[in-house]
Scaffold this motif. Sequence first.
Motif, PDB file in Angstrom:
ATOM      1  N   ALA A 182       0.840  -1.200   0.000  1.00 50.23           N
ATOM      2  CA  ALA A 182       0.000   0.000   0.000  1.00 50.23           C
ATOM      3  C   ALA A 182       0.873   1.247   0.000  1.00 50.23           C
ATOM      4  O   ALA A 182       1.880   1.326   0.699  1.00 50.23           O
ATOM      5  N   ARG A 183       0.475   2.213  -0.803  1.00 51.01           N
ATOM      6  CA  ARG A 183       1.230   3.468  -0.892  1.00 51.01           C
ATOM      7  C   ARG A 183       0.670   4.472   0.097  1.00 51.01           C
ATOM      8  O   ARG A 183      -0.536   4.547   0.318  1.00 51.01           O
ATOM      9  N   ASP A 184       1.565   5.251   0.690  1.00 53.20           N
ATOM     10  CA  ASP A 184       1.131   6.341   1.552  1.00 53.20           C
ATOM     11  C   ASP A 184       0.608   7.465   0.666  1.00 53.20           C
ATOM     12  O   ASP A 184       1.239   7.832  -0.319  1.00 53.20           O
ATOM     13  N   SER A 185      -0.539   7.974   0.996  1.00 52.31           N
ATOM     14  CA  SER A 185      -1.080   9.068   0.196  1.00 52.31           C
ATOM     15  C   SER A 185      -0.406  10.370   0.604  1.00 52.31           C
ATOM     16  O   SER A 185      -0.338  10.717   1.780  1.00 52.31           O
ATOM     17  N   VAL A 186       0.114  11.055  -0.375  1.00 56.29           N
ATOM     18  CA  VAL A 186       0.772  12.328  -0.147  1.00 56.29           C
ATOM     19  C   VAL A 186      -0.233  13.417  -0.476  1.00 56.29           C
ATOM     20  O   VAL A 186      -0.854  13.388  -1.542  1.00 56.29           O
ATOM     21  N   PRO A 187      -0.436  14.382   0.412  1.00 55.38           N
ATOM     22  CA  PRO A 187      -1.392  15.440   0.104  1.00 55.38           C
ATOM     23  C   PRO A 187      -0.958  16.220  -1.141  1.00 55.38           C
ATOM     24  O   PRO A 187       0.237  16.330  -1.435  1.00 55.38           O
ATOM     25  N   ASN A 188      -1.928  16.757  -1.861  1.00 52.97           N
ATOM     26  CA  ASN A 188      -1.634  17.459  -3.109  1.00 52.97           C
ATOM     27  C   ASN A 188      -0.741  18.669  -2.905  1.00 52.97           C
ATOM     28  O   ASN A 188       0.203  18.872  -3.643  1.00 52.97           O
ATOM     29  N   ALA A 189      -1.041  19.496  -1.948  1.00 46.19           N
ATOM     30  CA  ALA A 189      -0.252  20.691  -1.699  1.00 46.19           C
ATOM     31  C   ALA A 189      -0.136  20.900  -0.196  1.00 46.19           C
ATOM     32  O   ALA A 189      -0.912  21.651   0.399  1.00 46.19           O
ATOM     33  N   PRO A 190       0.817  20.242   0.484  1.00 42.49           N
ATOM     34  CA  PRO A 190       0.871  20.331   1.936  1.00 42.49           C
ATOM     35  C   PRO A 190       1.182  21.720   2.467  1.00 42.49           C
ATOM     36  O   PRO A 190       0.783  22.064   3.562  1.00 42.49           O
ATOM     37  N   GLY A 191       1.883  22.554   1.695  1.00 45.58           N
ATOM     38  CA  GLY A 191       2.216  23.883   2.191  1.00 45.58           C
ATOM     39  C   GLY A 191       1.142  24.902   1.906  1.00 45.58           C
ATOM     40  O   GLY A 191       1.241  26.049   2.314  1.00 45.58           O
ATOM     41  N   PHE A 192       0.097  24.529   1.203  1.00 42.03           N
ATOM     42  CA  PHE A 192      -0.949  25.476   0.807  1.00 42.03           C
ATOM     43  C   PHE A 192      -2.145  25.352   1.725  1.00 42.03           C
ATOM     44  O   PHE A 192      -2.764  24.304   1.827  1.00 42.03           O
ATOM     45  N   ASP A 193      -2.467  26.426   2.416  1.00 40.49           N
ATOM     46  CA  ASP A 193      -3.611  26.448   3.317  1.00 40.49           C
ATOM     47  C   ASP A 193      -4.654  27.450   2.835  1.00 40.49           C
ATOM     48  O   ASP A 193      -5.414  28.005   3.640  1.00 40.49           O
ATOM     49  N   GLY A 194      -4.678  27.742   1.554  1.00 37.77           N
ATOM     50  CA  GLY A 194      -5.638  28.703   1.036  1.00 37.77           C
ATOM     51  C   GLY A 194      -5.179  30.131   1.185  1.00 37.77           C
ATOM     52  O   GLY A 194      -5.959  31.056   1.088  1.00 37.77           O
TER      53      GLY A 194
ATOM     54  N   ASP B 166       8.540  26.363   1.552  1.00 34.43           N
ATOM     55  CA  ASP B 166       7.535  25.302   1.419  1.00 34.43           C
ATOM     56  C   ASP B 166       7.822  24.433   0.210  1.00 34.43           C
ATOM     57  O   ASP B 166       7.671  23.211   0.257  1.00 34.43           O
ATOM     58  N   ARG B 167       8.199  25.046  -0.911  1.00 32.64           N
ATOM     59  CA  ARG B 167       8.493  24.271  -2.115  1.00 32.64           C
ATOM     60  C   ARG B 167       9.694  23.362  -1.916  1.00 32.64           C
ATOM     61  O   ARG B 167       9.712  22.226  -2.376  1.00 32.64           O
ATOM     62  N   ARG B 168      10.733  23.843  -1.222  1.00 30.89           N
ATOM     63  CA  ARG B 168      11.906  23.013  -0.964  1.00 30.89           C
ATOM     64  C   ARG B 168      11.551  21.812  -0.109  1.00 30.89           C
ATOM     65  O   ARG B 168      11.976  20.693  -0.380  1.00 30.89           O
ATOM     66  N   SER B 169      10.755  22.025   0.921  1.00 37.15           N
ATOM     67  CA  SER B 169      10.368  20.896   1.770  1.00 37.15           C
ATOM     68  C   SER B 169       9.455  19.934   1.005  1.00 37.15           C
ATOM     69  O   SER B 169       9.500  18.724   1.222  1.00 37.15           O
ATOM     70  N   LEU B 170       8.645  20.444   0.098  1.00 36.73           N
ATOM     71  CA  LEU B 170       7.802  19.595  -0.730  1.00 36.73           C
ATOM     72  C   LEU B 170       8.652  18.749  -1.677  1.00 36.73           C
ATOM     73  O   LEU B 170       8.384  17.565  -1.876  1.00 36.73           O
ATOM     74  N   ASP B 171       9.706  19.338  -2.244  1.00 36.08           N
ATOM     75  CA  ASP B 171      10.598  18.588  -3.132  1.00 36.08           C
ATOM     76  C   ASP B 171      11.314  17.464  -2.397  1.00 36.08           C
ATOM     77  O   ASP B 171      11.581  16.411  -2.968  1.00 36.08           O
ATOM     78  N   LEU B 172      11.621  17.665  -1.125  1.00 37.37           N
ATOM     79  CA  LEU B 172      12.301  16.628  -0.356  1.00 37.37           C
ATOM     80  C   LEU B 172      11.388  15.454  -0.054  1.00 37.37           C
ATOM     81  O   LEU B 172      11.844  14.326   0.132  1.00 37.37           O
TER      82      LEU B 172
END
Length: 124
Positions: free
Chosen positions: A91-103, A111-117
């Motif tokens: 089973a794959r862990d679901s990764v949220p679409n945009a974790p750094g985006f809260d509207g 945020d983009r750097r941590s998302l790339d990691l």
Amino acid sequence: MTAPRPLIRLDKWLWQARFFKTRSLSARLIAAGHVRVNGVKVGKPAQQVGPGDALTLVQGDQIRVVRVLAVGTRRGPAFEAQTLYDDMTPARDSVPNAPGFDGKGRPTKKDRRSLDLTRRPPLE
């Protein structure tokens, strides 16, 4: 005497089990070397498979591991195709679409750097 193990062409089985929409698409993927049977890379669509064989294949961005349970006689509906194999893909862990985006607008550079990691490297 025991009956011989039923065998079928690999490209035909992948098509009957509904892993690919067309048989030529499954044959193309096999010829490209993206399918393994019992851990051995296969280059020919005419490779014979039967019950008990383990298949590893790339489907989209996901690696699927399945065990052949039966040899089909036709390409039937999805519920019939699912009886041909046992899916052993972890089973794959679901990764949220945009974790750094809260509207609150675009994500920051941090945020983009941590998302790339957190993204996984591409499949080989």
